[in-house]
Design a protein around this motif. Structure first.
Motif, short mmCIF file in Angstrom:
data_model
loop_
_atom_site.label_atom_id
_atom_site.label_comp_id
_atom_site.label_asym_id
_atom_site.label_seq_id
_atom_site.Cartn_x
_atom_site.Cartn_y
_atom_site.Cartn_z
N PHE A 130 42.06 45.72 37.14
CA PHE A 130 40.73 45.27 37.53
C PHE A 130 39.79 46.46 37.66
N GLU A 131 38.98 46.64 36.61
CA GLU A 131 38.08 47.80 36.55
C GLU A 131 36.64 47.39 36.27
N SER A 135 35.66 41.02 36.24
CA SER A 135 37.08 40.69 36.41
C SER A 135 37.44 40.54 37.88
N MET A 136 36.90 41.40 38.71
CA MET A 136 37.20 41.30 40.14
C MET A 136 36.69 40.00 40.72
N CYS A 139 39.33 37.22 39.60
CA CYS A 139 40.73 37.67 39.54
C CYS A 139 41.70 36.50 39.59
N GLY A 154 45.59 46.53 41.27
CA GLY A 154 44.42 46.72 42.12
C GLY A 154 44.00 48.17 42.10
N THR A 156 41.83 51.60 42.42
CA THR A 156 40.79 52.23 43.23
C THR A 156 40.64 53.66 42.74
N VAL A 162 36.15 51.63 38.77
CA VAL A 162 35.97 50.67 39.85
C VAL A 162 34.82 51.10 40.76
N THR A 177 37.38 49.23 49.85
CA THR A 177 38.06 48.41 48.83
C THR A 177 39.05 47.43 49.45
N LEU A 180 38.63 43.86 48.16
CA LEU A 180 39.04 43.76 46.76
C LEU A 180 40.55 43.80 46.63
N ARG A 181 41.19 44.77 47.26
CA ARG A 181 42.64 44.90 47.15
C ARG A 181 43.36 43.69 47.76
N ILE A 184 43.03 40.65 45.36
CA ILE A 184 43.93 40.76 44.21
C ILE A 184 45.36 40.41 44.62
#
Length: 296
Positions: A130-131, A135-136, A139, A154, A156, A162, A177, A180-181, A184
């Motif tokens: 996920f870059e 996409s994020m 996901c 995931g 970072t 990212v 993050t 986000l993490r 995912i």
């Protein structure tokens, strides 16, 4: 997907580095055709990667071999697949993916080349990295876009794709993050993908910082980490391996639960803790991981 505590990047145009990655003890090696390969060397790197896969396969190395292709929108993905997909390849790490439709298209291309090369259908896995912001934001859809999707990465790291996409400032603590993490991880588990991997720690000399980063991600639910330097492999393998004490604790827990179950009870006081079937299932998952890694 096999449980990978450590997945080490190796520039695709540096064939001798692959043996160094094997010697470092990485569970998986990612031969890179993307960012670490200069544009002028892409075509030669494809040939080198295919030769490296064949050589490592002949040596029967323990580490699984993955390839990070160039992104679909780069115009280089097709040539990457045509050259590197063959025996000995565990799967593809997909950079800069955007949406589920793209995964479906990649699946179709991989299926075609698999069949042509005489490989078992579905044998080539996909790890989605996920870059991109798109996409994020999607996901969950990407996680279930194809049965080939084996894991989610995931990603970072400071000053990379990212961070640029989201505009955050990287800190070792990772609060910027965390959402986000975590998302995912949730997307992976909801899709039945039990081995999400994290990355990337870029400071090659700060081993204490790397250990903290790996431990923080393990606590969050990641089961392994993508690496850029061999010096990180030993720490990664240690961090993501259940300790002997933990394995022994959970073996005792399972034994206590099974004994209670045999006596007609669905719960038991185990070393001062109330445990039931849910706890026994958690214990078994830890034991299964330890056995898969080879330490159980």
């Amino acid at each position: 997907m096999n449980p990978y505590r450590s997945m080490l990047f190796v520039p695709g145009h540096k064939p001798s580095w692959a043996e160094k990655a094997v010697a470092a003890g990485a569970d998986a090696i990612i031969l890179d055709l993307e960012d670490s390969v200069p544009a002028a060397d892409k075509d030669e790197a494809r040939q080198t990667v295919r030769e490296t896969i064949d050589r490592l396969r002949a040596q029967n190395v323990r580490a699984d071999i993955w390839v990070r292709t160039n992104s679909v929108d780069s115009g280089l993905f097709g040539a990457d697949i045509e050259r590197v997909l063959g025996p000995g390849l565990a799967g593809l790490l997909l950079p800069k993916v955007f949406d589920a439709k793209e995964i479906v298209q990649i699946d179709a291309v991989v299926s075609h080349v698999e069949k042509r090369e005489g490989l078992d259908s579905g044998s080539v896995g996909l790890i989605v990295s996920f870059e991109t912001a798109v996409s994020m934001a999607h996901c969950e859809d990407l996680a279930v876009a194809s049965p080939r999707v084996s894991s989610l990465l995931g990603a970072t790291g400071p000053n990379a794709d990212v961070g640029r996409e989201l505009g955050f400032e990287f800190t070792p603590e990772g609060l910027e993050t965390l959402y986000l993490r975590s998302r995912i991880i949730l997307a992976a588990r909801a899709a039945g993908l039990h081995h999400p991997v994290c990355g990337v720690w870029q400071d090659m000399k700060d081993l204490d910082g790397f250990r903290r980063f790996a431990e923080d991600n393990r606590r969050l639910g990641y089961k392994g980490i993508v690496l850029i330097h061999p010096s990180h492999v030993e720490i990664a393998n240690e961090v993501f391996t259940p300790s002997p004490e933990k394995v022994d604790f959970y073996r005792r827990m399972i034994a206590a639960f099974e004994d209670a179950e045999a006596r007609g009870s669905a719960a038991v006081d185990f070393e001062g803790q109330h445990i039931d079937l849910a706890h026994a299932k958690t214990a078994r998952s830890v034991i299964n991981l330890a056995e898969a890694i080879g330490v159980g």
